[in-house]
Enzyme design. Structure first.
Site, short mmCIF file in Angstrom:
data_model
loop_
_atom_site.label_atom_id
_atom_site.label_comp_id
_atom_site.label_asym_id
_atom_site.label_seq_id
_atom_site.Cartn_x
_atom_site.Cartn_y
_atom_site.Cartn_z
N HIS A 224 35.99 71.14 -6.27
CA HIS A 224 36.78 70.93 -4.83
C HIS A 224 36.28 71.79 -4.20
CE1 HIS A 224 40.61 70.68 -7.40
NE2 HIS A 224 40.15 72.24 -8.18
O1 RIB Z 1 42.78 74.20 -5.00
C1 RIB Z 1 41.04 74.77 -5.32
C2 RIB Z 1 40.73 76.64 -4.12
O2 RIB Z 1 41.28 77.10 -4.99
C3 RIB Z 1 39.29 76.10 -4.87
O3 RIB Z 1 38.51 76.51 -3.56
C4 RIB Z 1 38.92 77.61 -6.00
O4 RIB Z 1 37.57 77.82 -5.31
C5 RIB Z 1 40.41 77.68 -5.51
O5 RIB Z 1 39.47 78.82 -4.05
#
Ligand code: RIB
Ligand code: CA
Length: 323
Positions: A250
């Site tokens: 992500h």
């Molecule tokens: O949905 C994924 C996000 O939420 C990423 O930034 C992960 O680190 C959590 O913060």
């Protein structure tokens, strides 16, 4: 982007196992100057996020990079429990990072962002990979902030992809939906890097093993911390269709988007983030530009959100930059 461009980055982060991957990329990439990290609650408490940020930077040899502590709770809603089942009690896969030697800045996150934006007008890419509370607070304190940044890249939301904390909500936007909705009420050079694209960039056990072999500085910490994260993906079924155990990349995808926007396909429209109720945290976009009966999408600028990307280019940018 030509190969001589240097991007000045601030990463607003809640480290967080995939946050550490984004931080590693920002430290390792030859065309990134990491001006600092600002921390926010989310995957862990803001104090633990700050501890982890300081320790991660020290482990990567970037002890001099500033860390500024930000918001401990959302603007309005009750804080959600920290997802220790995703990132571990320590936020880093329970690998027991060494306690940091350094300390956070005296300035809080919002003031650090504003100070740096004034010092480097028009040059900073602000990459937000946690709940958007610090960004909303910085905007509140300096409404001119959007004019002082080169760009804002936000990891969060989901347009056509199901959510990861509810059928419609992604974790960062649900972490502080009021802040997210406030941020997108004004004109930024902003791009949303949501689950629509981050769910397509997968890191497998074999990739993390490769990093541990090839990346002397970053590989071991990322391999060890990602085991917990990959186990979560495997046991909850999120990775049921993966060819081997793995996880979504992500936050590092948002850093790649700041460097290579040309690798990302976007759609544009006025966005609203649902603030409460059953759909809290949902990212909605008026993609047709219609004037609807309900006028919640009127009087706001359009924002770009990613709907596709060049997966191989994004993933190899991450892997090769660290090796
Ligand atoms: O949905 C994924 C996000 O939420 C990423 O930034 C992960 O680190 C959590 O913060
Ligand atoms: Ca994060």
């Amino acid at each position: 982007m030509n190969n001589s461009t240097v991007h000045k980055l601030i990463i607003d982060t809640d480290p967080g196992i995939d946050d550490a991957m984004a931080i590693a990329l920002a430290c390792a990439h030859p065309q990134i100057e990491l001006l600092g990290l600002t921390t926010v609650f989310g995957n862990v408490s803001v104090d633990l996020a700050t501890r982890n940020a300081l320790s991660i930077l020290e482990q990567f040899g970037f002890a001099d990079t500033p860390v500024a502590t930000g918001a401990a709770r959302p603007l309005v809603q009750k804080p959600l429990p920290h997802p220790d089942f995703v990132h571990g009690q320590d936020g880093m896969g329970n690998i027991e990072l060494p306690a940091p030697e350094g300390k956070a800045q005296a300035l809080d996150a919002a003031d650090f962002i504003i100070e740096q934006a004034n010092a480097h007008a028009g040059q900073i890419s602000l990459v937000a990979v946690g709940p958007l509370t610090n960004i909303a607070l910085a905007l509140q304190r300096d409404p001119q902030l959007p004019l002082k940044l080169e760009k804002l890249v936000v990891m969060g939301g989901a347009l056509d992809e199901p959510g990861n904390v509810s059928p419609v909500a992604e974790a960062n936007f649900l972490g502080d939906p009021h802040a997210a909705d406030k941020v997108f009420a004004v004109e930024w050079p902003a791009t949303i890097v949501g689950l629509d694209v981050t769910h397509k960039v997968l890191l497998f056990d074999s990739d993390m093993d490769e990093l541990q072999q090839r990346s002397a500085i970053y590989g071991d910490l990322l391999r060890r911390s990602s085991r917990f994260y990959i186990d979560f993906y495997s046991t909850t079924g999120a990775a049921r269709d993966y060819p081997e155990p793995g996880c979504a990349m992500h936050d590092a995808a948002a850093v790649v988007c700041a460097l290579h926007p040309e690798w990302f396909e976007t759609v544009s429209g006025v966005v609203r983030v649902v603030e409460d109720g059953v759909a809290a945290g949902q990212l909605t976009m008026n993609r047709r530009g219609y004037r609807y009966l309900l006028d919640h999408w009127e009087g706001r600028p359009a924002t770009s959100a990613c709907v596709d990307l060049q997966v191989d280019a994004v993933k190899s940018c991450f892997i090769n930059s660290l090796c």
